[in-house]
Write a protein that holds these residues in place. Sequence first.
Motif, PDB file in Angstrom:
ATOM      1  N   THR A 256      45.889  42.309  43.441  1.00  0.00           N
ATOM      2  CA  THR A 256      44.904  43.540  43.271  1.00  0.00           C
ATOM      3  C   THR A 256      45.578  44.779  42.657  1.00  0.00           C
ATOM      4  O   THR A 256      45.036  45.558  41.940  1.00  0.00           O
ATOM      5  CB  THR A 256      44.340  43.656  44.377  1.00  0.00           C
ATOM      6  N   LEU A 301      35.706  36.532  40.137  1.00  0.00           N
ATOM      7  CA  LEU A 301      35.010  37.399  40.876  1.00  0.00           C
ATOM      8  C   LEU A 301      33.726  37.064  40.827  1.00  0.00           C
ATOM      9  O   LEU A 301      32.996  37.010  41.901  1.00  0.00           O
ATOM     10  CB  LEU A 301      35.381  38.893  40.730  1.00  0.00           C
ATOM     11  N   ASN A 305      31.444  35.699  44.035  1.00  0.00           N
ATOM     12  CA  ASN A 305      30.219  36.324  44.298  1.00  0.00           C
ATOM     13  C   ASN A 305      29.306  35.516  44.423  1.00  0.00           C
ATOM     14  O   ASN A 305      28.082  35.807  45.117  1.00  0.00           O
ATOM     15  CB  ASN A 305      30.036  37.601  43.344  1.00  0.00           C
ATOM     16  N   ASP A 310      30.601  37.889  50.271  1.00  0.00           N
ATOM     17  CA  ASP A 310      31.448  38.781  49.930  1.00  0.00           C
ATOM     18  C   ASP A 310      32.505  38.283  49.309  1.00  0.00           C
ATOM     19  O   ASP A 310      33.578  37.806  49.761  1.00  0.00           O
ATOM     20  CB  ASP A 310      31.817  39.586  50.910  1.00  0.00           C
ATOM     21  N   GLY A 311      32.539  38.202  47.815  1.00  0.00           N
ATOM     22  CA  GLY A 311      33.212  37.663  47.086  1.00  0.00           C
ATOM     23  C   GLY A 311      35.005  38.466  46.932  1.00  0.00           C
ATOM     24  O   GLY A 311      35.930  37.961  47.257  1.00  0.00           O
ATOM     25  N   GLU A 312      34.864  39.714  47.169  1.00  0.00           N
ATOM     26  CA  GLU A 312      35.985  40.483  47.239  1.00  0.00           C
ATOM     27  C   GLU A 312      36.810  40.146  48.561  1.00  0.00           C
ATOM     28  O   GLU A 312      38.167  40.277  48.539  1.00  0.00           O
ATOM     29  CB  GLU A 312      35.825  41.919  47.008  1.00  0.00           C
ATOM     30  N   LYS A 313      36.103  40.075  49.744  1.00  0.00           N
ATOM     31  CA  LYS A 313      36.766  40.084  51.033  1.00  0.00           C
ATOM     32  C   LYS A 313      37.313  38.496  50.878  1.00  0.00           C
ATOM     33  O   LYS A 313      38.313  38.318  51.696  1.00  0.00           O
ATOM     34  CB  LYS A 313      35.929  40.106  52.038  1.00  0.00           C
ATOM     35  N   VAL A 315      38.331  36.820  48.238  1.00  0.00           N
ATOM     36  CA  VAL A 315      39.617  37.151  47.554  1.00  0.00           C
ATOM     37  C   VAL A 315      40.838  37.552  48.406  1.00  0.00           C
ATOM     38  O   VAL A 315      41.978  37.140  48.410  1.00  0.00           O
ATOM     39  CB  VAL A 315      39.274  38.123  46.315  1.00  0.00           C
ATOM     40  N   GLU A 316      40.469  38.643  49.262  1.00  0.00           N
ATOM     41  CA  GLU A 316      41.513  39.091  50.154  1.00  0.00           C
ATOM     42  C   GLU A 316      42.107  38.002  51.145  1.00  0.00           C
ATOM     43  O   GLU A 316      43.293  38.106  51.332  1.00  0.00           O
ATOM     44  CB  GLU A 316      41.014  40.446  50.803  1.00  0.00           C
ATOM     45  N   ARG A 319      44.335  35.928  49.202  1.00  0.00           N
ATOM     46  CA  ARG A 319      45.469  36.351  48.930  1.00  0.00           C
ATOM     47  C   ARG A 319      46.601  36.136  50.195  1.00  0.00           C
ATOM     48  O   ARG A 319      47.549  35.934  50.421  1.00  0.00           O
ATOM     49  CB  ARG A 319      45.375  37.824  48.525  1.00  0.00           C
ATOM     50  N   HIS A 405      33.527  34.102  55.217  1.00  0.00           N
ATOM     51  CA  HIS A 405      32.822  34.916  53.905  1.00  0.00           C
ATOM     52  C   HIS A 405      32.255  33.871  52.920  1.00  0.00           C
ATOM     53  O   HIS A 405      31.542  34.674  52.017  1.00  0.00           O
ATOM     54  CB  HIS A 405      34.283  35.445  53.044  1.00  0.00           C
TER      55      HIS A 405
END
Length: 406
Positions: A256, A301, A305, A310-313, A315-316, A319, A405
Amino acid sequence: MPRIKLMVKPDNTFLNLLLYEGLLTLIQYSGTDVRININEIELPHDALRRVLKAVRDSEDARKELDFVKIGFVGNDLRHKIGAAILFKTGIPISKSISIKNYASVLKYLVDNADRIFDLMDDELLFNIISGNLVIGRKKAISAPQLFKIDRYTGFTSLDANTTYKQYGVRASIQWIIIGILGIMSSYVTQAGAKREFSHHFLFLSPDEIAGMVGSRDPVYIFNIMMLKKKLIHRLREILKRPIPEELLLLKILLDTGLIAELKRLDIDHIAFQLYRIVVEGQTYKIYNTVPIILYSMPYYLDLLNRIARDGEKLVESLRKALDTKSPIIRAIYSFHIDNKYPEADHMVSAIHELYRLIALGDPSGLYGFMRELETASKTLEESREEDSRNRARQYRRIIKEISYHI
């Protein structure tokens, strides 16, 4: 202002990229005292000194030189080419001194920055003269082995018998120093295990270099070169141990910090090439190249999504699953120790599945990734070893967090 005519355009050969990286480094440190177009660069006469003085005066930049672990080999050592190069620059040094690596040459150059010659008019041009590929128009000397890594063959001409010949490489001292600046700019790290070491170089792709020169914007070039340095620092962290190529790319694509930097610079995407070089006998050989493309708005992303809440969460969570201390990465590292983890093969398969998701946009890769984690955890739960059962619980937690998620 000295003019460098760009008669040879950027391409995928190591030598070409090394020289262009050196030219971009000169532009980077010349500020606005530079004129650029696709066919010619005008630089201040003290451009070489500006680079070396900037490194000399920056503690962080000087420390960077210690990372340049690549050395001279073969005839370079026999003919003491490191000292010969420095002597040609005007630095008072005996030609008989044995200099074994490029970091030492760079440190001599930095410490003697005030003695470095003025930049002169020249051309980035390759001529075939007496069985050698000669760079530029000025008096040429033999280039180091690293400049010869492409094993120049295959030049074709209707009126000359050149196709099956192999050529040496010679260049003026100016082009050799520019190439050494390219080494300083592009060298990533030495990596390997069990005495099998390789060297990694990060270059901008030929298209990116052409775009940077064509932009005529020294500020844009400065920003790209600083972004490249950040990517080099990230790659050094990743390459501390041998890892599969897919895992390296996943760690970069999911970073990120790099994505945020692209957004800050208002850059849609940028392409690099990671070269892996090894010493073979008395010379070097290119083992492989890895294309790396960074996006400010990664296409994965949009995919995540669509398949997750929640696509961003998500991804986290992915990671975190690839963090150096995670059981997945420790299992992959175990390939290089005597007691390989029993689930190590499953973790390699899990990485391949996740790569299909992130790099290739295949949604089934996410479920394949989780399936491999599930299989590994079931296997370890039946183990008599507490450490194995503990890793099984860690895999279960990763599965649970990702599932939350989806």
